[in-house]
Design a protein around this motif. Structure first.
Motif, PDB file in Angstrom:
ATOM      1  N   LEU A 255       0.859  -1.170   0.000  1.00  0.00           N
ATOM      2  CA  LEU A 255       0.000   0.000   0.000  1.00  0.00           C
ATOM      3  C   LEU A 255       0.900   1.226   0.000  1.00  0.00           C
ATOM      4  O   LEU A 255       1.777   1.359   0.856  1.00  0.00           O
ATOM      5  N   VAL A 256       0.705   2.085  -0.996  1.00  0.00           N
ATOM      6  CA  VAL A 256       1.482   3.314  -1.127  1.00  0.00           C
ATOM      7  C   VAL A 256       0.537   4.477  -0.881  1.00  0.00           C
ATOM      8  O   VAL A 256      -0.571   4.507  -1.435  1.00  0.00           O
ATOM      9  N   SER A 257       0.959   5.419  -0.060  1.00  0.00           N
ATOM     10  CA  SER A 257       0.088   6.531   0.313  1.00  0.00           C
ATOM     11  C   SER A 257       0.815   7.862   0.200  1.00  0.00           C
ATOM     12  O   SER A 257       2.017   7.950   0.453  1.00  0.00           O
ATOM     13  N   SER A 258       0.061   8.888  -0.205  1.00  0.00           N
ATOM     14  CA  SER A 258       0.570  10.254  -0.229  1.00  0.00           C
ATOM     15  C   SER A 258      -0.578  11.180   0.154  1.00  0.00           C
ATOM     16  O   SER A 258      -1.696  10.722   0.417  1.00  0.00           O
ATOM     17  N   ALA A 259      -0.323  12.464   0.152  1.00  0.00           N
ATOM     18  CA  ALA A 259      -1.367  13.440   0.478  1.00  0.00           C
ATOM     19  C   ALA A 259      -2.446  13.502  -0.606  1.00  0.00           C
ATOM     20  O   ALA A 259      -3.554  13.982  -0.356  1.00  0.00           O
ATOM     21  N   GLN A 260      -2.159  13.022  -1.806  1.00  0.00           N
ATOM     22  CA  GLN A 260      -3.124  13.087  -2.911  1.00  0.00           C
ATOM     23  C   GLN A 260      -3.908  11.791  -3.148  1.00  0.00           C
ATOM     24  O   GLN A 260      -5.019  11.830  -3.645  1.00  0.00           O
ATOM     25  N   ARG A 261      -3.317  10.624  -2.838  1.00  0.00           N
ATOM     26  CA  ARG A 261      -3.988   9.359  -3.143  1.00  0.00           C
ATOM     27  C   ARG A 261      -3.296   8.219  -2.414  1.00  0.00           C
ATOM     28  O   ARG A 261      -2.185   8.376  -1.918  1.00  0.00           O
ATOM     29  N   TRP A 262      -3.963   7.081  -2.386  1.00  0.00           N
ATOM     30  CA  TRP A 262      -3.311   5.857  -1.953  1.00  0.00           C
ATOM     31  C   TRP A 262      -3.700   4.743  -2.902  1.00  0.00           C
ATOM     32  O   TRP A 262      -4.724   4.807  -3.569  1.00  0.00           O
ATOM     33  N   SER A 263      -2.845   3.764  -2.970  1.00  0.00           N
ATOM     34  CA  SER A 263      -3.063   2.659  -3.892  1.00  0.00           C
ATOM     35  C   SER A 263      -2.598   1.368  -3.231  1.00  0.00           C
ATOM     36  O   SER A 263      -1.524   1.313  -2.636  1.00  0.00           O
ATOM     37  N   LEU A 264      -3.429   0.343  -3.366  1.00  0.00           N
ATOM     38  CA  LEU A 264      -3.107  -0.972  -2.826  1.00  0.00           C
ATOM     39  C   LEU A 264      -2.897  -1.934  -3.990  1.00  0.00           C
ATOM     40  O   LEU A 264      -3.751  -2.051  -4.860  1.00  0.00           O
ATOM     41  N   THR A 265      -1.763  -2.585  -4.001  1.00  0.00           N
ATOM     42  CA  THR A 265      -1.472  -3.601  -5.009  1.00  0.00           C
ATOM     43  C   THR A 265      -1.386  -4.942  -4.304  1.00  0.00           C
ATOM     44  O   THR A 265      -0.679  -5.080  -3.304  1.00  0.00           O
ATOM     45  N   ARG A 266      -2.127  -5.915  -4.802  1.00  0.00           N
ATOM     46  CA  ARG A 266      -2.088  -7.258  -4.239  1.00  0.00           C
ATOM     47  C   ARG A 266      -1.591  -8.223  -5.313  1.00  0.00           C
ATOM     48  O   ARG A 266      -2.142  -8.292  -6.406  1.00  0.00           O
ATOM     49  N   GLU A 267      -0.572  -8.964  -4.971  1.00  0.00           N
ATOM     50  CA  GLU A 267      -0.071 -10.022  -5.843  1.00  0.00           C
ATOM     51  C   GLU A 267      -0.866 -11.289  -5.558  1.00  0.00           C
ATOM     52  O   GLU A 267      -0.956 -11.713  -4.400  1.00  0.00           O
ATOM     53  N   LEU A 268      -1.438 -11.897  -6.572  1.00  0.00           N
ATOM     54  CA  LEU A 268      -2.230 -13.105  -6.361  1.00  0.00           C
ATOM     55  C   LEU A 268      -1.352 -14.334  -6.147  1.00  0.00           C
ATOM     56  O   LEU A 268      -1.775 -15.281  -5.486  1.00  0.00           O
TER      57      LEU A 268
END
Length: 163
Positions: free
Chosen positions: A63-76
């Protein structure tokens, strides 16, 4: 939360239409989210970046987060692809979720069809399709929307949401 899909064959213009419709609906004050299905391997990360390096090292989720957005990447990592319901469970509150792809999902859908696509129409065999956005003069019992008029497609969706 309402849910409507956009289904059609590759090259039909789904992404362009969805992008335009999102702009119209957002301008009207609706909170819109999107779930998009990709038929190929994709990566939103970049080789060499910290998050990419952590995934390569073996992290299942980053999970990468900043003041503008966050994004979660899951490897299956060999696990089955997530279902639409599983993916929807990750979304925050919104007025409307647009689903691009997932053409076989049992959800209300707008079929997107262009004359340049030679694949067969989906709606004759899919009772979940409630309208067709096209540039072809089709004979169909379903509402026919002009694929080049995203305002009218958005109008249709808003009417459907209220119905």
């Amino acid at each position: 939360m309402k849910l409507i899909g956009f289904a059609g064959w590759s090259g039909s213009g789904k992404t362009t239409l969805v992008e335009q419709v999102v702009g119209v609906l957002s301008a009207r004050g609706l909170v819109v989210s999107l779930v998009k299905h990709a038929h190929h391997s994709f990566d939103i990360d970049h080789a060499g970046k910290d998050s990419w390096r952590h995934r390569q090292a073996g992290c299942r989720e980053v999970l990468v987060s900043s003041a503008q957005r966050w994004s979660l990447t899951r490897e299956l990592r060999g696990q089955p692809e997530a279902t639409l319901d599983e993916l929807l469970a990750h979304l925050g509150p919104c007025d409307l979720v647009l689903v691009e792809g997932f053409k076989r999902a049992q959800i209300p859908k707008i079929e997107v069809h262009r004359a340049v696509v030679s694949e067969p129409l989906l709606h004759p065999d899919d009772p979940n399709i409630i309208a067709v956005a096209t540039d072809v003069d089709l004979v169909t019992p379903l509402p026919r929307l002009n694929i080049n008029d995203p305002v009218k497609v958005a109008d249709f969706i808003v009417d459907w949401m209220q119905g």
